[in-house]
Design an enzyme around this catalytic site. Structure first.
Site, mmCIF file in Angstrom:
data_model
loop_
_atom_site.group_PDB
_atom_site.id
_atom_site.type_symbol
_atom_site.label_atom_id
_atom_site.label_comp_id
_atom_site.label_asym_id
_atom_site.label_seq_id
_atom_site.Cartn_x
_atom_site.Cartn_y
_atom_site.Cartn_z
ATOM 1 N N ASP A 135 -0.125 38.168 76.697
ATOM 2 C CA ASP A 135 0.322 37.676 75.387
ATOM 3 C C ASP A 135 1.519 38.409 74.778
ATOM 4 O OD1 ASP A 135 -1.359 39.889 75.134
ATOM 5 O OD2 ASP A 135 -2.633 39.032 73.583
ATOM 6 N N GLU A 170 -4.800 36.694 64.842
ATOM 7 C CA GLU A 170 -3.619 35.948 65.302
ATOM 8 C C GLU A 170 -3.322 34.675 64.501
ATOM 9 O OE1 GLU A 170 -5.939 37.216 67.336
ATOM 10 O OE2 GLU A 170 -4.780 38.833 68.264
ATOM 11 N N GLU A 230 -3.285 50.736 73.528
ATOM 12 C CA GLU A 230 -4.030 50.660 72.276
ATOM 13 C C GLU A 230 -3.651 51.792 71.325
ATOM 14 O OE1 GLU A 230 -5.654 48.146 71.456
ATOM 15 O OE2 GLU A 230 -6.381 47.166 73.279
ATOM 16 N N ARG A 260 -1.728 50.952 67.782
ATOM 17 C CA ARG A 260 -2.536 51.211 66.578
ATOM 18 C C ARG A 260 -2.165 52.535 65.917
ATOM 19 N NH1 ARG A 260 -8.360 48.301 67.698
ATOM 20 N NH2 ARG A 260 -7.725 47.136 69.520
HETATM 21 C C1 DMJ Z 1 -4.853 43.719 68.403
HETATM 22 O O1 DMJ Z 1 -5.117 44.985 68.853
HETATM 23 C C2 DMJ Z 1 -3.444 43.303 68.694
HETATM 24 O O2 DMJ Z 1 -3.086 42.233 67.899
HETATM 25 C C3 DMJ Z 1 -3.221 42.951 70.135
HETATM 26 O O3 DMJ Z 1 -1.934 42.455 70.361
HETATM 27 C C4 DMJ Z 1 -4.220 41.909 70.569
HETATM 28 N N1 DMJ Z 1 -5.563 42.280 70.246
HETATM 29 C C5 DMJ Z 1 -5.869 42.765 68.932
HETATM 30 C C6 DMJ Z 1 -6.187 41.714 67.906
HETATM 31 O O4 DMJ Z 1 -6.746 40.594 68.352
#
Ligand code: DMJ
Length: 562
Positions: free
Chosen positions: A326, A461, A193, A197
């Protein structure tokens, strides 16, 4: 016809005038009770039936009444916003992008930019007032939430402000980064994270602005995250203490999540390129190498967990394109693009995985034949799909744009429709976190939502994929779908005092149940992709020059000489 009961009733009714003169409540209650007892059984039954009937009518008409007459939570929100010019358009359910443009008598595309800018400013207003310098805004309780204690929303939003042209807001945020942001803190952060970010956000802001403040900060946090890779297998731990320089797995396991250890590569590779220090790139590419040759995949699909001691997949047998896996698939393609399409193993793994999706996970719903990506659990197909999977149409389209098989684009078109339906079929026009798809519908519906899955966290998404699909096809329906989602966000998640909130129930337009949290990715990703979707300028973050990391932070595709 004579009836003693009737006579009594008449005399009581006449006597009622007398009873009105009583001021003593006790006497009145006694007299009512006496009257009741003097009624015939038939009369009592009729009165009880009437009361029950009125009660049931009251209950049934409650939602209608609250919707039209009682100023509901939503109604109050809308009222509070009525002065805002852009909201009058944004709140109307009907209308397309073209309608909005025509109404404003503007050329296509131009009207739309201010709507997203306005939404951003509104979100920022809340963050500034109640959560400045903290991780997340809690817009309903008008306070903040802390996760890492590093101003997560502010950093995630830096490049969005730059792209949206919000210069004053950007300048204020830059000042905070310069004077307040410190990574030398005794705080545990999640490697994935904070990489996507914070490191990603700082690197992209450096590229867009050329301001070395952001590169210096990126170097600082990148270096502090490196202890995560000191494990027996070199598969990183999930958590790092930035101040102490120590790392550890979660308390209950020595496993890490596959998506987390394989979706930090774009950022660390870029950090090495910028600093000319190979340690970052070496660390993340070791992970890629190991995962590439690991046993336990199924036609290129990966399990969800990997052990930091053994370096092997654990809890095998479950395969998903949703949570925990994912962005593994997303980063295979994007690393290949970032490196100038030279690293063939990445491409091979990506192509094999997409074939694996087609072979093992793709199904169509009944009755409408919507294509979706299910989950596999020990050979059993579970027809459910996380909203997170809606990154896939965009990624498939990006691959097709870069010369990958044309049937990837066909699949992207089909999945995009499904992700759109996950919004369009909900009463609020907002998608649930997880959708269940009917393979043999007995209720006429393609999509069902379980009570526990009805929340919407303002995730990006679907909008992300709409952006890619519009850039590559120029089909205006993708903009219209994005426009509808923006309207729904404004209608059901916007908080008058500033900010947007995640909600608990996308199926209840009267009370969607605000959760009191604005995730940093709403500013980092959702609004950025909306803005880019509505922009006519293909050169605004050209997809031939940048790859977006999984948090929507654009990083440059490396020049062929490097
Ligand atoms: C974000 O932090 C990123 O897109 C991550 O890949 C998946 N979760 C969240 C948004 O849904």
């Amino acid at each position: 016809m004579y009836s003693p009961q009737r006579k009594d009733f008449v005399s009581l009714t006449l006597g009622d005038q007398h009873s009105r003169s009583y001021t003593n409540g006790k006497h009145r209650r006694q007299s009512c009770w006496r009257k009741w007892k003097q009624l015939s059984r038939l009369q009592r039954s009729l009165i009880l039936f009437l009361l029950a009937f009125l009660f049931i009518c009251g209950i049934l008409s409650y939602p209608i009444l609250t919707d039209f007459w009682i100023p509901s939570w939503r109604g109050a929100m809308i009222e509070a916003e009525q002065g805002t010019e852009l909201q009058s358009t944004a709140h109307g359910k009907e209308g397309t992008v073209a309608d909005a443009e025509e109404a404003a008598n503007l050329k296509p595309g131009i009207r739309i930019h201010p709507a997203v800018q306005e939404a951003f400013r509104h979100a920022w207003k809340g963050y500034k007032a109640f959560a400045w310098g903290h991780d997340e805004l809690k817009p309903i309780s008008k306070t903040h939430g802390e996760w890492f204690g590093l101003g997560l929303t502010l950093i995630d939003a830096l490049d969005t402000m730059w792209i949206l042209g919000l210069k004053d807001e950007f300048a204020e945020a830059r000042k905070w980064v310069e004077t307040e942001l410190s990574f030398s803190k005794n705080v545990d952060v999640n490697l994935f994270e904070s990489t996507i970010r914070i490191l990603g956000g700082l690197l992209s802001t450096y590229h867009l602005t050329g301001d070395t403040l952001f590169l210096d900060k990126a170097k600082d946090i990148g270096f502090r995250l490196m202890p995560a890779f000191k494990t027996p297998s070199k598969i990183p731990y999930s958590d790092v203490n930035l101040g102490k320089g120590t790392a550890h797995p979660p308390r209950w396991t020595t496993d890490s999540t596959v998506a987390e250890v394989t979706s930090i590569q774009l950022e660390f590779r870029e950090l090495s390129r910028l600093t000319q220090d190979p340690q970052y790139q070496n660390a993340v590419e070791e992970v890629t190498r190991q995962v590439h040759r690991l046993e336990g995949k199924r036609d290129g699909l990966v399990p969800m967990f990997i052990n930091t001691n053994s370096g092997k997949f654990t809890r095998r047998g479950a395969f998903t394109l949703g949570a925990r896996a994912d962005s593994y698939y997303e980063y295979l393609l994007k690393q290949w693009l970032q490196g100038g399409k030279k690293e063939t193993e990445l491409l091979e793994d990506y192509l094999q995985a997409i074939e694996g999706v087609k072979k093992n996970l793709l199904r169509q719903t009944s009755p409408s034949k919507l294509t979706f990506v299910g989950e596999l659990s020990n050979g059993h197909l579970n027809p459910k799909m996380d909203h997170l999977v809606c990154f896939l149409p965009g990624t498939l389209a990006l691959g097709a744009h870069n010369g990958l098989p044309a049937d990837h684009m066909d699949l992207a078109l089909q999945l995009m429709e499904t992700c759109h339906q996950m919004y369009a079929q909900m009463e609020t026009g907002l998608s649930p976190e997880i959708a269940h798809f009917n393979l043999q519908s007995n209720n006429g519906r393609d999509i069902d939502v379980k009570p526990a899955d009805r929340h919407n966290l303002l995730r990006p998404e679907t909008i992300e994929s709409l952006f890619y699909m519009y850039r590559f096809t120029k089909d205006s329906k993708y903009r219209d779908w994005g426009w509808d989602i923006l309207q729904s966000f404004n209608k059901y998640t916007r908080v008058p005092s500033g900010g947007y909130t995640s909600i608990s129930n996308v199926r209840d337009p009267v009370y969607p149940a605000p959760r009191d949290k604005m995730e940093s990715f709403f500013l980092g990703e959702t609004l950025k992709y909306l803005f880019l979707l509505f922009s006519d300028d293909n050169e605004l973050i050209s997809l031939d020059k940048y790859v977006f990391n999984t948090e929507a932070h654009p990083l440059p595709i490396w020049p062929s000489t490097s």
